[in-house]
Design a protein around this motif. Structure first.
Motif, PDB file in Angstrom:
ATOM      1  N   SER A  76      26.542  56.270  49.774  1.00  0.00           N
ATOM      2  CA  SER A  76      27.813  54.517  49.972  1.00  0.00           C
ATOM      3  C   SER A  76      27.740  53.984  48.262  1.00  0.00           C
ATOM      4  N   TYR A  77      29.447  54.013  47.845  1.00  0.00           N
ATOM      5  CA  TYR A  77      29.064  53.494  46.863  1.00  0.00           C
ATOM      6  C   TYR A  77      29.335  51.877  46.668  1.00  0.00           C
ATOM      7  N   ARG A  78      28.267  51.496  45.307  1.00  0.00           N
ATOM      8  CA  ARG A  78      28.357  50.182  44.690  1.00  0.00           C
ATOM      9  C   ARG A  78      28.852  49.514  43.953  1.00  0.00           C
ATOM     10  N   THR A  79      28.743  48.438  43.945  1.00  0.00           N
ATOM     11  CA  THR A  79      29.382  47.682  42.009  1.00  0.00           C
ATOM     12  C   THR A  79      29.176  45.850  42.667  1.00  0.00           C
ATOM     13  N   SER A  80      29.230  45.254  41.583  1.00  0.00           N
ATOM     14  CA  SER A  80      28.541  43.815  41.439  1.00  0.00           C
ATOM     15  C   SER A  80      30.113  43.763  40.748  1.00  0.00           C
ATOM     16  N   TYR A  81      30.343  42.184  40.678  1.00  0.00           N
ATOM     17  CA  TYR A  81      31.528  41.407  40.242  1.00  0.00           C
ATOM     18  C   TYR A  81      30.463  39.796  40.159  1.00  0.00           C
ATOM     19  N   MET A  82      31.281  39.037  39.358  1.00  0.00           N
ATOM     20  CA  MET A  82      31.039  38.298  39.027  1.00  0.00           C
ATOM     21  C   MET A  82      31.820  37.229  39.385  1.00  0.00           C
ATOM     22  N   ILE A  83      32.059  36.233  40.216  1.00  0.00           N
ATOM     23  CA  ILE A  83      33.211  35.563  39.834  1.00  0.00           C
ATOM     24  C   ILE A  83      33.227  34.533  39.528  1.00  0.00           C
ATOM     25  N   THR A  84      34.296  33.952  38.423  1.00  0.00           N
ATOM     26  CA  THR A  84      33.652  33.346  37.558  1.00  0.00           C
ATOM     27  C   THR A  84      35.271  32.705  37.562  1.00  0.00           C
ATOM     28  N   THR A  85      35.391  31.240  37.597  1.00  0.00           N
ATOM     29  CA  THR A  85      36.369  30.207  36.860  1.00  0.00           C
ATOM     30  C   THR A  85      37.440  30.885  36.834  1.00  0.00           C
ATOM     31  N   ASN A  86      38.034  31.220  35.868  1.00  0.00           N
ATOM     32  CA  ASN A  86      38.964  32.153  35.300  1.00  0.00           C
ATOM     33  C   ASN A  86      39.474  32.864  36.274  1.00  0.00           C
ATOM     34  N   ASP A  87      38.557  33.726  36.970  1.00  0.00           N
ATOM     35  CA  ASP A  87      39.467  34.468  38.694  1.00  0.00           C
ATOM     36  C   ASP A  87      39.733  34.074  39.579  1.00  0.00           C
ATOM     37  N   LEU A  88      38.730  32.721  39.307  1.00  0.00           N
ATOM     38  CA  LEU A  88      39.562  31.643  40.452  1.00  0.00           C
ATOM     39  C   LEU A  88      40.795  31.040  40.244  1.00  0.00           C
ATOM     40  N   GLU A  89      41.253  30.446  38.940  1.00  0.00           N
ATOM     41  CA  GLU A  89      42.269  30.820  38.263  1.00  0.00           C
ATOM     42  C   GLU A  89      44.022  31.232  38.514  1.00  0.00           C
ATOM     43  N   GLN A  90      43.627  32.521  38.561  1.00  0.00           N
ATOM     44  CA  GLN A  90      44.662  33.446  38.322  1.00  0.00           C
ATOM     45  C   GLN A  90      44.401  34.221  39.858  1.00  0.00           C
ATOM     46  N   GLY A 127      27.252  38.455  49.347  1.00  0.00           N
ATOM     47  CA  GLY A 127      27.355  37.132  48.235  1.00  0.00           C
ATOM     48  C   GLY A 127      28.235  36.614  49.144  1.00  0.00           C
ATOM     49  N   VAL A 128      29.258  36.612  49.636  1.00  0.00           N
ATOM     50  CA  VAL A 128      30.213  36.055  50.494  1.00  0.00           C
ATOM     51  C   VAL A 128      28.884  34.517  51.095  1.00  0.00           C
ATOM     52  N   THR A 129      28.553  33.524  51.379  1.00  0.00           N
ATOM     53  CA  THR A 129      27.969  32.475  51.707  1.00  0.00           C
ATOM     54  C   THR A 129      28.856  32.267  53.195  1.00  0.00           C
ATOM     55  N   ASP A 130      29.864  32.227  53.450  1.00  0.00           N
ATOM     56  CA  ASP A 130      30.770  30.749  54.103  1.00  0.00           C
ATOM     57  C   ASP A 130      30.680  31.846  55.437  1.00  0.00           C
ATOM     58  N   ARG A 131      30.073  31.420  56.987  1.00  0.00           N
ATOM     59  CA  ARG A 131      30.129  32.617  57.565  1.00  0.00           C
ATOM     60  C   ARG A 131      31.584  32.306  58.637  1.00  0.00           C
ATOM     61  N   ASP A 132      31.981  31.625  58.304  1.00  0.00           N
ATOM     62  CA  ASP A 132      33.288  31.815  58.856  1.00  0.00           C
ATOM     63  C   ASP A 132      33.884  33.228  57.913  1.00  0.00           C
ATOM     64  N   LEU A 133      33.998  33.598  57.278  1.00  0.00           N
ATOM     65  CA  LEU A 133      34.337  34.783  56.263  1.00  0.00           C
ATOM     66  C   LEU A 133      33.602  36.089  56.691  1.00  0.00           C
ATOM     67  N   ARG A 141      30.617  33.370  42.702  1.00  0.00           N
ATOM     68  CA  ARG A 141      29.161  33.748  43.185  1.00  0.00           C
ATOM     69  C   ARG A 141      29.729  34.809  42.425  1.00  0.00           C
ATOM     70  N   ASN A 142      27.873  35.349  42.618  1.00  0.00           N
ATOM     71  CA  ASN A 142      27.979  36.914  42.254  1.00  0.00           C
ATOM     72  C   ASN A 142      28.647  38.145  43.488  1.00  0.00           C
ATOM     73  N   LEU A 143      29.090  38.888  43.827  1.00  0.00           N
ATOM     74  CA  LEU A 143      29.373  39.560  44.857  1.00  0.00           C
ATOM     75  C   LEU A 143      29.289  41.031  44.651  1.00  0.00           C
ATOM     76  N   THR A 144      28.447  41.692  45.504  1.00  0.00           N
ATOM     77  CA  THR A 144      28.730  43.163  45.665  1.00  0.00           C
ATOM     78  C   THR A 144      29.819  43.785  46.670  1.00  0.00           C
ATOM     79  N   PHE A 145      30.228  44.838  46.383  1.00  0.00           N
ATOM     80  CA  PHE A 145      31.215  45.671  47.076  1.00  0.00           C
ATOM     81  C   PHE A 145      30.619  46.681  47.783  1.00  0.00           C
ATOM     82  N   VAL A 146      30.080  47.051  48.830  1.00  0.00           N
ATOM     83  CA  VAL A 146      30.089  47.679  49.151  1.00  0.00           C
ATOM     84  C   VAL A 146      30.898  49.348  49.958  1.00  0.00           C
ATOM     85  N   ILE A 147      31.093  50.084  49.265  1.00  0.00           N
ATOM     86  CA  ILE A 147      32.058  51.550  50.960  1.00  0.00           C
ATOM     87  C   ILE A 147      30.887  52.697  50.972  1.00  0.00           C
TER      88      ILE A 147
END
Length: 123
Positions: free
Chosen positions: A98-112, A60-66, A86-92
């Motif tokens: 395989s383990y996966r979980t999703s998390y919605m990154i919010t403005t509050n998360d970005l500020e913290q 879910g990270v859309t920047d090609r440089d990352l 954005r909504n990110l999915t983390f996969v181990i």
């Protein structure tokens, strides 16, 4: 130019000015740049213990440089630079599952600039 002609000219100019102001402000919303930040992400398991020294794929990270994946440090954390809302999915990937979980990154998360993501099914 007599008075009625002058009056018509002034009214015409005033109406033209009003129309120009209306068109110049229509559609000109105050577009703000999307908020982005370097965010420290800590991964924890179902017992709230940090998932350390583990490779995790981030979808879910859309920047090609990352990178597509990160390795957690001794505290179970890593940093994603220039992250936005954005909504990110983390996969181990484990040996058999395989383990996966999703998390919605919010403005509050970005500020913290720091979030904790829990893998409920990871032991």
């Amino acid at each position: 130019m007599n008075f009625p002609q002058r009056k018509i000219l002034i009214v015409s100019i005033a109406l033209l000015l009003i129309v120009m102001i209306c068109f110049s402000t229509t559609g000109c919303k105050d577009e703000q740049e999307p908020i982005t930040a370097d965010v420290k992400i800590t991964l924890i398991n179902s017992s709230d213990i940090p998932i350390v020294n583990t490779y995790v794929i981030v979808q879910g990270v859309t920047d090609r440089d990352l990178p597509d994946g990160y390795t957690t440090d001794g505290d179970g954390a890593f940093i994603i630079k220039n992250l936005g809302e954005r909504n990110l999915t983390f996969v181990i990937h484990g040996e058999e599952i395989s383990y996966r979980t999703s998390y919605m990154i919010t403005t509050n998360d970005l500020e913290q600039r720091e979030i904790t993501v829990k893998f409920d099914d990871y032991e």
